[in-house]
Enzyme design. Sequence first.
Site, PDB file in Angstrom:
ATOM      1  N   LYS A  52       1.117  -1.207   0.138  1.00  0.00           N
ATOM      2  CA  LYS A  52      -0.176   0.255   0.024  1.00  0.00           C
ATOM      3  C   LYS A  52       0.601   1.258   0.397  1.00  0.00           C
ATOM      4  CE  LYS A  52      -3.443  -2.752   2.441  1.00  0.00           C
ATOM      5  NZ  LYS A  52      -4.571  -2.450   3.788  1.00  0.00           N
ATOM      6  N   GLN A  96      -5.065  -1.505   9.266  1.00  0.00           N
ATOM      7  CA  GLN A  96      -4.797  -3.001   9.192  1.00  0.00           C
ATOM      8  C   GLN A  96      -5.287  -4.065  10.211  1.00  0.00           C
ATOM      9  OE1 GLN A  96      -3.978  -3.883   6.261  1.00  0.00           O
ATOM     10  NE2 GLN A  96      -3.736  -5.335   5.752  1.00  0.00           N
ATOM     11  N   ASP A 119     -11.332   2.578   3.474  1.00  0.00           N
ATOM     12  CA  ASP A 119     -11.473   1.604   3.577  1.00  0.00           C
ATOM     13  C   ASP A 119     -13.217   0.542   3.228  1.00  0.00           C
ATOM     14  OD1 ASP A 119      -8.941  -0.878   3.491  1.00  0.00           O
ATOM     15  OD2 ASP A 119      -9.098  -0.553   5.512  1.00  0.00           O
TER      16      ASP A 119
HETATM   17  N1  GUN Z   1      -6.954  -7.501   6.097  1.00  0.00           N
HETATM   18  C1  GUN Z   1      -7.021  -7.860   4.701  1.00  0.00           C
HETATM   19  N2  GUN Z   1      -7.347  -7.072   4.009  1.00  0.00           N
HETATM   20  C2  GUN Z   1      -7.232  -5.163   4.743  1.00  0.00           C
HETATM   21  C3  GUN Z   1      -7.849  -4.777   4.410  1.00  0.00           C
HETATM   22  O1  GUN Z   1      -8.277  -4.398   3.055  1.00  0.00           O
HETATM   23  N3  GUN Z   1      -8.088  -3.273   4.646  1.00  0.00           N
HETATM   24  C4  GUN Z   1      -7.057  -3.753   5.808  1.00  0.00           C
HETATM   25  N4  GUN Z   1      -7.054  -2.553   6.666  1.00  0.00           N
HETATM   26  N5  GUN Z   1      -7.322  -4.993   6.921  1.00  0.00           N
HETATM   27  C5  GUN Z   1      -7.317  -5.873   5.420  1.00  0.00           C
END
Ligand code: GUN
Length: 290
Positions: A52, A96, A119
Amino acid sequence: MQLLDGKAMAQTIKEEIKIEVDKRIASGEKRPHLAAILVGTDGASETYVGHKVKSCDQVGFESTLLRFPDSTSEEEVLNAVQELNNDASVDGFIVQLPLPKHINAEAVINAIAPEKDVDGFHPVNIGKLTLGQETFVSATPKGIITLLDRANVKTEGMHCVVVGRSNIVGRPMSILMSASSNQGNATVTLCHSRTKNLKEICLQADILIVALGRAEFITGDMVKEGVTVIDVGITRVADPSKKRGYALKGDVHFDSVSPKCEFITPVPGGVGPMTVVSLMQNTLRAAEEK
Ligand code: GUN
């Protein structure tokens, strides 16, 4: 069989985002800014957050990574969320997941300001998604919709079987595929760990979306000829022949399933890159809406 190349498509979309960012900068606006909270040292989470941050760089965004040790309390994470909510320089942020067990993830997600929730995990944004209103669509389902759309996979009237009912992928995916929209209009069956006749249902799928987190769970005998398969899984399986000691496996047994498919996503290089680029799209939107 045609591979749905998420990596190549994500690259194209990143270039599109970069053009928009350059236009913003040329007209005197600031760079979009994404922040991420990472608690602990989970290897997979480290990798995802790394992707990211790197993508932010590639599209011209500013990024901030806030790292916290495993021992961080829930209150400390909630304080960090409040600070980002109040930080006018941050357009959007993510926490996350998964969080360490002693932290209530629901409380943390509920504390995120919905207008910064790129998200799309906050109940307000999930509610809007469910009602078909404009909102931040969570990154993985959004990436899959974009992938199907740009690859011209017809969804209208199709039977879409979603395997997995997580709040992050399966459930929003089922809502989007059944929505009254160009990329939806499918008839959806949502399967999960208590589904009795999973194989029979999967065999009816025109579009099969698998987000279970169990390596190579879907095998060739579970799909019909001409199916489109979207494999969301990415599990580390020990493999001493690899330098890093593990191989990445999808939820789909590629070798037995792919010969029957019209379209299939590879793992890696399918859904993963589309997820990251969807987060970039949401962040650009958050900046534009400010
Ligand atoms: N953990 C697995 N996929 C994601 C996601 O798309 N966003 C976040 N914040 N955590 C994750």
